[in-house]
Scaffold this motif. Structure first.
Motif, PDB file in Angstrom:
ATOM      1  N   CYS B  61       0.852  -1.195   0.000  1.00  0.00           N
ATOM      2  CA  CYS B  61       0.000   0.000   0.000  1.00  0.00           C
ATOM      3  C   CYS B  61       0.886   1.242   0.000  1.00  0.00           C
ATOM      4  CB  CYS B  61      -0.906   0.005   1.225  1.00  0.00           C
ATOM      5  SG  CYS B  61      -1.979   1.460   1.299  1.00  0.00           S
ATOM      6  N   ALA B  62       0.473   2.239  -0.789  1.00  0.00           N
ATOM      7  CA  ALA B  62       1.263   3.465  -0.914  1.00  0.00           C
ATOM      8  C   ALA B  62       1.205   4.336   0.339  1.00  0.00           C
ATOM      9  CB  ALA B  62       0.782   4.262  -2.125  1.00  0.00           C
ATOM     10  N   ILE B  63       0.205   4.113   1.182  1.00  0.00           N
ATOM     11  CA  ILE B  63       0.061   4.949   2.380  1.00  0.00           C
ATOM     12  C   ILE B  63       0.837   4.288   3.518  1.00  0.00           C
ATOM     13  CG2 ILE B  63      -1.543   6.021   3.995  1.00  0.00           C
ATOM     14  CD1 ILE B  63      -3.730   5.679   1.858  1.00  0.00           C
ATOM     15  N   ALA B  64       1.855   4.981   3.997  1.00  0.00           N
ATOM     16  CA  ALA B  64       2.737   4.417   5.029  1.00  0.00           C
ATOM     17  C   ALA B  64       2.233   4.822   6.412  1.00  0.00           C
ATOM     18  CB  ALA B  64       4.174   4.902   4.806  1.00  0.00           C
ATOM     19  N   ASP B  65       1.230   4.076   6.897  1.00  0.00           N
ATOM     20  CA  ASP B  65       0.690   4.380   8.234  1.00  0.00           C
ATOM     21  C   ASP B  65       0.633   3.135   9.097  1.00  0.00           C
ATOM     22  OD1 ASP B  65      -2.897   4.428   7.349  1.00  0.00           O
ATOM     23  OD2 ASP B  65      -1.286   3.025   6.893  1.00  0.00           O
ATOM     24  N   GLY B  66       1.412   2.128   8.757  1.00  0.00           N
ATOM     25  CA  GLY B  66       1.452   0.896   9.548  1.00  0.00           C
ATOM     26  C   GLY B  66       0.625  -0.236   8.958  1.00  0.00           C
ATOM     27  N   GLU B  69       2.569  -3.322   7.641  1.00  0.00           N
ATOM     28  CA  GLU B  69       3.079  -4.195   8.708  1.00  0.00           C
ATOM     29  C   GLU B  69       1.963  -5.114   9.213  1.00  0.00           C
ATOM     30  OE1 GLU B  69       5.822  -1.212   7.839  1.00  0.00           O
ATOM     31  OE2 GLU B  69       3.743  -0.853   8.477  1.00  0.00           O
ATOM     32  N   ILE B  70       0.731  -4.584   9.291  1.00  0.00           N
ATOM     33  CA  ILE B  70      -0.410  -5.410   9.707  1.00  0.00           C
ATOM     34  C   ILE B  70      -0.644  -6.519   8.678  1.00  0.00           C
ATOM     35  CG2 ILE B  70      -2.869  -5.475  10.236  1.00  0.00           C
ATOM     36  CD1 ILE B  70      -2.710  -2.588  11.176  1.00  0.00           C
ATOM     37  N   LEU B  71      -0.551  -6.180   7.407  1.00  0.00           N
ATOM     38  CA  LEU B  71      -0.765  -7.184   6.357  1.00  0.00           C
ATOM     39  C   LEU B  71       0.299  -8.280   6.426  1.00  0.00           C
ATOM     40  CD1 LEU B  71      -1.848  -5.089   3.212  1.00  0.00           C
ATOM     41  CD2 LEU B  71      -3.280  -6.237   4.910  1.00  0.00           C
ATOM     42  N   THR B  72       1.525  -7.905   6.741  1.00  0.00           N
ATOM     43  CA  THR B  72       2.588  -8.902   6.889  1.00  0.00           C
ATOM     44  C   THR B  72       2.257  -9.853   8.033  1.00  0.00           C
ATOM     45  OG1 THR B  72       4.257  -7.359   6.058  1.00  0.00           O
ATOM     46  CG2 THR B  72       5.067  -9.244   7.301  1.00  0.00           C
ATOM     47  N   LYS B  79      -4.095 -18.165  12.174  1.00  0.00           N
ATOM     48  CA  LYS B  79      -5.503 -17.792  12.302  1.00  0.00           C
ATOM     49  C   LYS B  79      -5.595 -16.304  12.648  1.00  0.00           C
ATOM     50  CE  LYS B  79      -9.894 -18.960  14.481  1.00  0.00           C
ATOM     51  NZ  LYS B  79     -10.652 -19.939  15.256  1.00  0.00           N
ATOM     52  N   VAL B  80      -6.590 -15.655  12.068  1.00  0.00           N
ATOM     53  CA  VAL B  80      -6.837 -14.239  12.370  1.00  0.00           C
ATOM     54  C   VAL B  80      -8.282 -14.095  12.817  1.00  0.00           C
ATOM     55  CG1 VAL B  80      -6.964 -11.897  11.444  1.00  0.00           C
ATOM     56  CG2 VAL B  80      -5.102 -13.416  10.747  1.00  0.00           C
ATOM     57  N   ILE B  81      -8.477 -13.335  13.887  1.00  0.00           N
ATOM     58  CA  ILE B  81      -9.833 -13.003  14.329  1.00  0.00           C
ATOM     59  C   ILE B  81     -10.001 -11.501  14.172  1.00  0.00           C
ATOM     60  CG2 ILE B  81     -11.497 -13.052  16.211  1.00  0.00           C
ATOM     61  CD1 ILE B  81      -9.933 -15.394  17.407  1.00  0.00           C
ATOM     62  N   ILE B  82     -10.994 -11.098  13.407  1.00  0.00           N
ATOM     63  CA  ILE B  82     -11.260  -9.667  13.204  1.00  0.00           C
ATOM     64  C   ILE B  82     -12.507  -9.294  13.994  1.00  0.00           C
ATOM     65  CG2 ILE B  82     -11.836  -7.866  11.528  1.00  0.00           C
ATOM     66  CD1 ILE B  82     -10.220  -9.427   9.445  1.00  0.00           C
ATOM     67  N   ASN B  97     -12.174   0.553   6.954  1.00  0.00           N
ATOM     68  CA  ASN B  97     -10.980   1.155   6.355  1.00  0.00           C
ATOM     69  C   ASN B  97      -9.857   0.128   6.258  1.00  0.00           C
ATOM     70  OD1 ASN B  97     -12.048   3.686   5.827  1.00  0.00           O
ATOM     71  ND2 ASN B  97     -11.432   4.532   7.797  1.00  0.00           N
ATOM     72  N   PHE B  98      -9.753  -0.750   7.258  1.00  0.00           N
ATOM     73  CA  PHE B  98      -8.756  -1.822   7.197  1.00  0.00           C
ATOM     74  C   PHE B  98      -9.140  -2.844   6.116  1.00  0.00           C
ATOM     75  CE2 PHE B  98      -5.814  -5.049   8.099  1.00  0.00           C
ATOM     76  CZ  PHE B  98      -6.491  -6.259   8.206  1.00  0.00           C
ATOM     77  N   ILE B  99     -10.394  -3.283   6.130  1.00  0.00           N
ATOM     78  CA  ILE B  99     -10.859  -4.280   5.159  1.00  0.00           C
ATOM     79  C   ILE B  99     -10.624  -3.783   3.736  1.00  0.00           C
ATOM     80  CG2 ILE B  99     -12.871  -5.555   4.288  1.00  0.00           C
ATOM     81  CD1 ILE B  99     -12.168  -6.620   6.977  1.00  0.00           C
ATOM     82  N   ASP B 100     -10.950  -2.515   3.487  1.00  0.00           N
ATOM     83  CA  ASP B 100     -10.753  -1.939   2.147  1.00  0.00           C
ATOM     84  C   ASP B 100      -9.286  -1.992   1.750  1.00  0.00           C
ATOM     85  OD1 ASP B 100     -13.200   0.831   2.383  1.00  0.00           O
ATOM     86  OD2 ASP B 100     -13.456  -1.331   2.071  1.00  0.00           O
ATOM     87  N   ARG B 101      -8.403  -1.847   2.712  1.00  0.00           N
ATOM     88  CA  ARG B 101      -6.979  -1.763   2.406  1.00  0.00           C
ATOM     89  C   ARG B 101      -6.278  -3.112   2.435  1.00  0.00           C
ATOM     90  NH1 ARG B 101      -4.386   2.841   5.640  1.00  0.00           N
ATOM     91  NH2 ARG B 101      -2.564   2.301   4.354  1.00  0.00           N
ATOM     92  N   THR B 102      -7.054  -4.178   2.366  1.00  0.00           N
ATOM     93  CA  THR B 102      -6.431  -5.498   2.183  1.00  0.00           C
ATOM     94  C   THR B 102      -6.260  -5.805   0.701  1.00  0.00           C
ATOM     95  OG1 THR B 102      -8.596  -6.583   2.319  1.00  0.00           O
ATOM     96  CG2 THR B 102      -7.304  -6.432   4.357  1.00  0.00           C
ATOM     97  N   GLU B 103      -6.606  -4.858  -0.141  1.00  0.00           N
ATOM     98  CA  GLU B 103      -6.445  -4.995  -1.596  1.00  0.00           C
ATOM     99  C   GLU B 103      -5.034  -5.440  -2.019  1.00  0.00           C
ATOM    100  OE1 GLU B 103      -9.042  -3.947  -3.758  1.00  0.00           O
ATOM    101  OE2 GLU B 103      -8.063  -3.543  -5.665  1.00  0.00           O
ATOM    102  N   PRO B 104      -3.950  -4.966  -1.346  1.00  0.00           N
ATOM    103  CA  PRO B 104      -2.601  -5.426  -1.730  1.00  0.00           C
ATOM    104  C   PRO B 104      -2.411  -6.942  -1.658  1.00  0.00           C
ATOM    105  CG  PRO B 104      -2.424  -3.524  -0.286  1.00  0.00           C
ATOM    106  CD  PRO B 104      -3.874  -3.936  -0.286  1.00  0.00           C
ATOM    107  N   LEU B 105      -3.277  -7.629  -0.896  1.00  0.00           N
ATOM    108  CA  LEU B 105      -3.146  -9.082  -0.766  1.00  0.00           C
ATOM    109  C   LEU B 105      -3.689  -9.825  -1.984  1.00  0.00           C
ATOM    110  CD1 LEU B 105      -4.253  -9.598   2.966  1.00  0.00           C
ATOM    111  CD2 LEU B 105      -1.945  -9.324   2.067  1.00  0.00           C
TER     112      LEU B 105
END
Lengths: 210, 186
Positions: B61-66, B69-72, B79-82, B97-105
Motif C-alpha cells: 500500500c502506498a500509504i505508510a501508516d502501519g 506491517e499489519i498485512l505482513t 488464524k486471524v480473528i477480526i 478502512n482496514f478491510i478496504d486496504r487489504t487490496e494489496p493481498l
C-alpha cells in the motif's frame, strides 16, 4: 413546496472516476427537470461535519452515489453514516428519502446487494424513507467519462437515472420492475473477466510482492 | 499456532479478550502465540482507490501508516480473528478502512469461484479467519447483513476456513448475553 435534493458522491476518488460521473449525470438530469439539487463530494467534505449536517437538514431527498468496496460501502461512506447517525438529533425532524446508486467492479448479478443493504439499514436507523437502490455492474467501463458519452453499455443506467425526477415529483419509490432492469449485469461476466485478464497481461502486471 | 486478533470494534482490548473467552478460543494453549492489533491506536487512513498496490508497487500500500506491517502479520498468522462493531449491518468505519486496504493481498484479476466473482489471491496461503461482529442490541436484520457482507469479502474468499460470529454485548453489565455462531467457508 419545492423539494431539495442532495446528491452525495461517496467515492474516495472525489471528483474523478465513475461514481462522480454518475453523480454528475444525476445532477444534470435533476437540474434539467428544474429540481433544486446540489452535489456534496464526501472525499473533500467528510471532516466538515457542520456543513454535511446543514446540507442533510435542507434535503428532502438524498441520492447517494457510491462505489462498492468489499461488498459494502467504502470506509469513507461508513464514516459519513456514523457521523450523521451520531448527530441525528440535531437534524430537523421531517421526512427525508434515500435513494442509492451503486457501482461495482464486478459484472455479476447481485454485485452491489451488500452495499445496498448497508444503505437500507442506515436509512432505517436514521429514520429515512427508502426510495430504492440499484447497482451498475460493472461500473468500471464508465472510465470517468460523462455518462452521456458511455454508449450502449450504460444505456440502462441512464434510463434508471432518467426516471428519478418523476419519482421525486410523484413522491414514489423507484418501481420494482424498474429496479429489476438493473439485475442483469451490463455486460457478459465471462467476457468482462477475460478482457480484464488480457488487459492486465498487456500491462505486464507483476504478480510478485514487489 | 500463531493467532492475530485485529480489534476494530468500539470495545477496548480487555473487553475483546472477554469476548474471546465467550467464543471458546483457548488462549492458554501452550503452543499458541498471539497478539492483539488495536486499530484504534493507529488510526488507519481510508483507502483512496489509487491502485498503487496493483500497478506501482505490487502488494504494497502506498500509504505508510502501519497498514503494510499489519498485512505482513496477517499473512504470517495461522488464524486471524477480526473484531468489529456492526454498524448498519456492516463493518464500522475503523474496521472497514482496514478491510478496504487489504487490496494489496490480491491481484487485479477477477476469477469465478464457488458461484461468485472474486479477486485472485496474490499469495499461496492465507490464515483461517473468524469475523466477530458485535451488536449492542438484538438485530436480526443487521446480523444477517453482516454475515452476508463478511462472507463475501476478499479475505473470506481467500481463506479455507471462515467463521462468522455475531455477539450481543450488554454494555451496562459488561457481559455478553448471547452468541450466535455460524460456520461458513469461502
Amino acid at each position: 413546496m419545492k423539494k431539495n435534493i442532495l446528491i452525495v458522491s461517496g467515492s474516495p476518488r472525489g471528483k474523478n472516476g465513475n461514481t462522480a460521473s454518475i453523480a454528475e449525470y444525476a445532477y444534470k438530469k435533476l437540474t434539467l427537470e428544474q429540481l433544486q439539487s446540489a452535489i456534496l463530494y464526501l472525499e473533500t467534505e467528510i471532516n466538515r461535519v457542520e456543513n454535511i449536517l446543514k446540507h442533510m437538514d435542507a434535503a428532502d431527498v438524498i441520492i447517494l452515489a457510491i462505489p462498492v468496496y468489499q461488498n459494502s460501502v467504502p470506509g469513507l461512506v461508513m464514516e459519513f453514516f456514523e457521523k450523521v447517525y451520531n448527530n441525528k438529533n440535531i437534524l430537523i425532524r421531517k421526512e427525508r428519502k434515500l435513494l442509492v446508486i451503486a457501482n461495482s467492479g464486478f459484472a455479476e448479478r447481485g454485485a452491489g446487494s451488500g452495499a445496498i443493504k448497508t444503505c437500507m439499514l442506515f436509512a432505517r436507523d436514521i429514520g429515512m424513507v427508502w426510495m430504492g437502490g440499484f447497482t451498475a455492474a460493472p461500473g468500471t467501463l464508465i472510465d470517468g467519462k460523462a455518462l452521456e458519452k458511455t454508449g450502449n453499455t450504460y444505456q440502462r443506467l441512464r434510463l434508471m437515472i432518467d426516471i428519478i425526477p418523476g419519482c421525486i415529483r410523484s413522491g414514489k419509490a423507484i418501481p420494482e420492475d424498474a429496479l429489476h432492469l438493473m439485475d442483469k449485469p451490463l455486460m457478459s461476466p465471462l467476457i468482462y473477466r477475460i478482457a480484464g485478464r488480457i488487459i492486465q497481461r498487456l500491462k505486464k502486471i507483476d504478480s510478485s510482492r514487489g | 499456532m500463531r493467532l492475530t486478533v485485529i480489534n476494530g470494534s468500539e470495545l477496548d482490548n480487555a473487553s475483546v479478550l472477554k469476548c474471546l473467552e465467550c467464543i471458546d478460543n483457548n488462549l492458554g494453549t501452550p503452543d499458541l502465540s498471539w497478539e492483539i492489533i488495536d486499530l484504534g491506536r493507529y488510526p488507519l487512513k481510508r483507502c483512496i482507490g489509487c491502485d498503487a498496490c496493483q500497478y506501482v508497487n505490487p502488494g504494497v500500500c502506498a500509504i505508510a501508516d502501519g497498514l503494510n506491517e499489519i498485512l505482513t502479520r496477517y499473512l504470517e498468522s495461522d488464524k486471524v480473528i477480526i473484531f468489529t462493531s456492526i454498524r448498519f449491518g456492516s463493518f464500522n468505519a475503523k474496521t472497514k478502512n482496514f478491510i478496504d486496504r487489504t487490496e494489496p493481498l490480491f491481484l487485479p484479476y477477477q476469477i469465478y469461484k464457488n458461484g461468485r466473482t472474486r479477486m485472485k489471491s496474490r499469495y499461496d496461503h492465507y490464515p483461517d479467519l473468524l469475523f466477530a461482529g458485535i451488536l449492542n442490541d438484538e438485530d436480526a436484520e443487521a446480523a444477517a447483513a453482516f454475515r452476508f457482507i463478511a462472507s463475501n469479502s476478499s479475505l473470506a474468499a481467500a481463506s479455507e476456513n471462515v467463521e462468522i460470529i455475531v455477539l450481543y454485548c450488554n454494555d451496562e453489565s459488561g457481559s455478553y448475553i448471547k452468541q450466535l455462531k455460524e460456520k461458513g467457508s469461502a
